[in-house]
Design a protein around this motif. Structure first.
Motif, PDB file in Angstrom:
ATOM      1  N   VAL A  41     -22.402 -12.637   0.305  1.00 55.78           N
ATOM      2  CA  VAL A  41     -23.655 -12.058   0.803  1.00 55.78           C
ATOM      3  C   VAL A  41     -23.590 -11.962   2.325  1.00 55.78           C
ATOM      4  O   VAL A  41     -23.255 -12.950   2.996  1.00 55.78           O
ATOM      5  CB  VAL A  41     -24.879 -12.910   0.399  1.00 55.78           C
ATOM      6  N   ASP A  42     -23.901 -10.789   2.857  1.00 53.54           N
ATOM      7  CA  ASP A  42     -24.071 -10.618   4.299  1.00 53.54           C
ATOM      8  C   ASP A  42     -25.558 -10.443   4.571  1.00 53.54           C
ATOM      9  O   ASP A  42     -26.189  -9.526   4.034  1.00 53.54           O
ATOM     10  CB  ASP A  42     -23.301  -9.389   4.792  1.00 53.54           C
ATOM     11  N   LEU A  63     -29.751 -19.546  16.075  1.00 48.07           N
ATOM     12  CA  LEU A  63     -30.998 -18.798  16.032  1.00 48.07           C
ATOM     13  C   LEU A  63     -31.357 -18.337  17.447  1.00 48.07           C
ATOM     14  O   LEU A  63     -31.285 -19.113  18.398  1.00 48.07           O
ATOM     15  CB  LEU A  63     -32.093 -19.714  15.492  1.00 48.07           C
ATOM     16  N   TYR A  93     -35.954 -17.203   1.935  1.00 43.23           N
ATOM     17  CA  TYR A  93     -34.844 -18.149   1.871  1.00 43.23           C
ATOM     18  C   TYR A  93     -33.547 -17.448   1.424  1.00 43.23           C
ATOM     19  O   TYR A  93     -33.517 -16.749   0.409  1.00 43.23           O
ATOM     20  CB  TYR A  93     -35.270 -19.207   0.849  1.00 43.23           C
ATOM     21  N   GLY A 151     -34.551 -24.572   0.512  1.00 42.12           N
ATOM     22  CA  GLY A 151     -33.340 -25.341   0.225  1.00 42.12           C
ATOM     23  C   GLY A 151     -33.325 -26.718   0.859  1.00 42.12           C
ATOM     24  O   GLY A 151     -32.916 -27.693   0.225  1.00 42.12           O
ATOM     25  N   VAL A 190     -28.750 -20.050  11.434  1.00 42.70           N
ATOM     26  CA  VAL A 190     -29.072 -19.289  10.223  1.00 42.70           C
ATOM     27  C   VAL A 190     -27.783 -18.647   9.688  1.00 42.70           C
ATOM     28  O   VAL A 190     -26.783 -18.542  10.404  1.00 42.70           O
ATOM     29  CB  VAL A 190     -30.141 -18.201  10.485  1.00 42.70           C
ATOM     30  N   THR A 191     -27.833 -18.247   8.442  1.00 36.73           N
ATOM     31  CA  THR A 191     -26.643 -17.751   7.772  1.00 36.73           C
ATOM     32  C   THR A 191     -26.440 -16.270   8.044  1.00 36.73           C
ATOM     33  O   THR A 191     -27.328 -15.455   7.773  1.00 36.73           O
ATOM     34  CB  THR A 191     -26.772 -17.973   6.252  1.00 36.73           C
ATOM     35  N   ALA A 192     -25.265 -15.931   8.565  1.00 38.51           N
ATOM     36  CA  ALA A 192     -24.906 -14.520   8.714  1.00 38.51           C
ATOM     37  C   ALA A 192     -24.189 -14.035   7.463  1.00 38.51           C
ATOM     38  O   ALA A 192     -24.408 -12.918   6.996  1.00 38.51           O
ATOM     39  CB  ALA A 192     -24.016 -14.328   9.934  1.00 38.51           C
ATOM     40  N   SER A 193     -23.314 -14.884   6.915  1.00 41.95           N
ATOM     41  CA  SER A 193     -22.682 -14.522   5.645  1.00 41.95           C
ATOM     42  C   SER A 193     -22.345 -15.776   4.863  1.00 41.95           C
ATOM     43  O   SER A 193     -22.145 -16.859   5.429  1.00 41.95           O
ATOM     44  CB  SER A 193     -21.444 -13.649   5.859  1.00 41.95           C
ATOM     45  N   LEU A 194     -22.321 -15.579   3.566  1.00 42.02           N
ATOM     46  CA  LEU A 194     -22.092 -16.670   2.611  1.00 42.02           C
ATOM     47  C   LEU A 194     -21.103 -16.172   1.578  1.00 42.02           C
ATOM     48  O   LEU A 194     -21.235 -15.052   1.077  1.00 42.02           O
ATOM     49  CB  LEU A 194     -23.421 -17.005   1.920  1.00 42.02           C
ATOM     50  N   LYS A 195     -20.097 -16.995   1.296  1.00 42.45           N
ATOM     51  CA  LYS A 195     -19.107 -16.637   0.273  1.00 42.45           C
ATOM     52  C   LYS A 195     -18.932 -17.839  -0.624  1.00 42.45           C
ATOM     53  O   LYS A 195     -18.775 -18.963  -0.133  1.00 42.45           O
ATOM     54  CB  LYS A 195     -17.785 -16.301   0.971  1.00 42.45           C
ATOM     55  N   LEU A 230     -19.009 -14.638  -5.159  1.00 44.05           N
ATOM     56  CA  LEU A 230     -20.243 -14.051  -4.639  1.00 44.05           C
ATOM     57  C   LEU A 230     -20.137 -14.008  -3.125  1.00 44.05           C
ATOM     58  O   LEU A 230     -19.722 -14.989  -2.500  1.00 44.05           O
ATOM     59  CB  LEU A 230     -21.421 -14.948  -5.037  1.00 44.05           C
ATOM     60  N   THR A 259     -39.510 -19.759   0.976  1.00 47.11           N
ATOM     61  CA  THR A 259     -39.435 -19.478   2.401  1.00 47.11           C
ATOM     62  C   THR A 259     -38.171 -20.048   3.048  1.00 47.11           C
ATOM     63  O   THR A 259     -37.641 -21.066   2.606  1.00 47.11           O
ATOM     64  CB  THR A 259     -40.680 -20.059   3.097  1.00 47.11           C
ATOM     65  N   ALA A 260     -37.695 -19.371   4.081  1.00 45.99           N
ATOM     66  CA  ALA A 260     -36.662 -19.901   4.964  1.00 45.99           C
ATOM     67  C   ALA A 260     -37.417 -20.484   6.157  1.00 45.99           C
ATOM     68  O   ALA A 260     -37.673 -21.680   6.229  1.00 45.99           O
ATOM     69  CB  ALA A 260     -35.711 -18.804   5.400  1.00 45.99           C
ATOM     70  N   ASP A 318     -25.130 -22.966   1.089  1.00 49.53           N
ATOM     71  CA  ASP A 318     -25.797 -22.301   2.207  1.00 49.53           C
ATOM     72  C   ASP A 318     -26.475 -23.334   3.127  1.00 49.53           C
ATOM     73  O   ASP A 318     -26.193 -23.415   4.331  1.00 49.53           O
ATOM     74  CB  ASP A 318     -26.813 -21.310   1.644  1.00 49.53           C
ATOM     75  N   CYS A 319     -27.354 -24.138   2.560  1.00 50.63           N
ATOM     76  CA  CYS A 319     -28.108 -25.075   3.410  1.00 50.63           C
ATOM     77  C   CYS A 319     -27.238 -26.204   3.955  1.00 50.63           C
ATOM     78  O   CYS A 319     -27.464 -26.682   5.065  1.00 50.63           O
ATOM     79  CB  CYS A 319     -29.294 -25.647   2.641  1.00 50.63           C
ATOM     80  N   CYS A 371     -37.924 -24.638   4.755  1.00 49.83           N
ATOM     81  CA  CYS A 371     -36.911 -23.949   3.946  1.00 49.83           C
ATOM     82  C   CYS A 371     -36.939 -24.487   2.512  1.00 49.83           C
ATOM     83  O   CYS A 371     -36.969 -25.698   2.290  1.00 49.83           O
ATOM     84  CB  CYS A 371     -35.526 -24.157   4.561  1.00 49.83           C
ATOM     85  N   ALA A 429     -24.859 -21.695  -4.760  1.00 48.57           N
ATOM     86  CA  ALA A 429     -24.865 -20.916  -3.520  1.00 48.57           C
ATOM     87  C   ALA A 429     -25.897 -21.466  -2.535  1.00 48.57           C
ATOM     88  O   ALA A 429     -25.643 -21.561  -1.329  1.00 48.57           O
ATOM     89  CB  ALA A 429     -25.160 -19.446  -3.836  1.00 48.57           C
ATOM     90  N   SER A 430     -27.047 -21.861  -3.054  1.00 46.97           N
ATOM     91  CA  SER A 430     -28.109 -22.398  -2.196  1.00 46.97           C
ATOM     92  C   SER A 430     -27.674 -23.712  -1.545  1.00 46.97           C
ATOM     93  O   SER A 430     -27.936 -23.949  -0.357  1.00 46.97           O
ATOM     94  CB  SER A 430     -29.370 -22.640  -3.029  1.00 46.97           C
ATOM     95  N   LEU A 431     -27.016 -24.568  -2.319  1.00 44.00           N
ATOM     96  CA  LEU A 431     -26.556 -25.853  -1.780  1.00 44.00           C
ATOM     97  C   LEU A 431     -25.515 -25.618  -0.684  1.00 44.00           C
ATOM     98  O   LEU A 431     -25.572 -26.233   0.389  1.00 44.00           O
ATOM     99  CB  LEU A 431     -25.956 -26.710  -2.893  1.00 44.00           C
TER     100      LEU A 431
END
Lengths: 164, 164
Positions: free
Chosen positions: A104-105, B153, A61, B23, B98-103, A102, A54-55, B70-71, B21, B66-68
């Motif tokens: 992600v949007d 948010l 998440y 993460g 919250v994440t809109a995009s992650l690279k 990588l 979950t997020a 991100d959070c 979450c 990526a998870s690390l």
């Protein structure tokens, strides 16, 4: 239509030494075991999130979404490389790809209580590099888009190679 | 230097409803429980991968990285927003991102048997958007670089708001 009962997933062809990935390794007992298949010129995978993925309550998440796009991308990259060479995925030598980048949007919150569908398109196959674009959908609605730049694993990291 | 014994992590200030979450939620018993702190103008977090977080044996799974990122990114974004407003992180109303995009760019394989260090830099704070750049290092060597575009948010998704 794909027929999962008749076909092994891309990841099922990975050599044992390369089947411990948390995201897609068939030998990682605690992992996600993502399974990807051809569906025409696209690749497809389905994954049902677990309650702890979950997020916020009710939603998936983002790190899990990134993980799904990542492993579906590298699996699709390997499959595309075999296809380009006109080879079956159980032929030798094995072709394995790792993620160079990588992206992600996150387009909208992803509900946690349904099976998610990943669809990959092979955007580029050139030299050691394969670029895979994927969407992640829930209930037929695209919740995230991703791109993986995958590179062929150097020969010295393949099973049986001397290392160190 | 940060003193973790003296300070709560950014994530420890999240309202209960936003602490599930996978993460970084302190209330997700199966989650990673990432903890981020200020260190001057940078943000820092440490995480020790578990044995099943493997990509290939000996190396960390890219989805975990990526998870690390991100959070740590969304936590850093919230902290930066409080700091911009001159507010303590336990003041109301809560600010959650919250994440809109992650690279993520994976620069070299990340060893699994050491504690990893994440360092975040606030690249942009503008309107509802915060951009956070992070590095992930092992043994003092940068293994991955990431960027998170985080958005505040919407108020109707904050605790106590009416939904749906």
């Amino acid at each position: 239509m794909i027929d999962k009962k008749e076909k092994k997933a891309f990841q099922d062809y990975y050599p044992d030494d390369h089947s411990h990935c948390y995201g897609c390794g068939r030998l990682n007992s605690q992992g996600l075991k993502i399974k990807s298949y051809w569906d025409g010129d696209e690749t497809v995978a389905h994954f049902t999130p677990r309650p702890h993925h979950t997020a916020m309550p009710g939603y998936v998440y983002g790190g899990l979404i990134a993980s799904l796009i990542d492993c579906h991308g590298t699996g699709s990259a390997a499959a595309a490389a075999y296809r380009r060479e006109g080879r079956a995925m159980d032929s030798l030598p094995p072709l394995r790809y790792v993620t160079a980048s990588l992206k992600v949007d996150y387009l909208q919150p992803t509900p946690i209580d349904v099976t998610l569908e990943l669809r990959g398109r092979i955007k580029q196959v050139e030299g050691r590099k394969v670029v895979v674009e994927s969407t992640l959908s829930a209930n037929g609605s695209v919740c995230a888009r991703g791109e993986v730049v995958a590179v062929k694993l150097p020969d010295n990291m393949l099973p049986g190679a001397k290392t160190g």
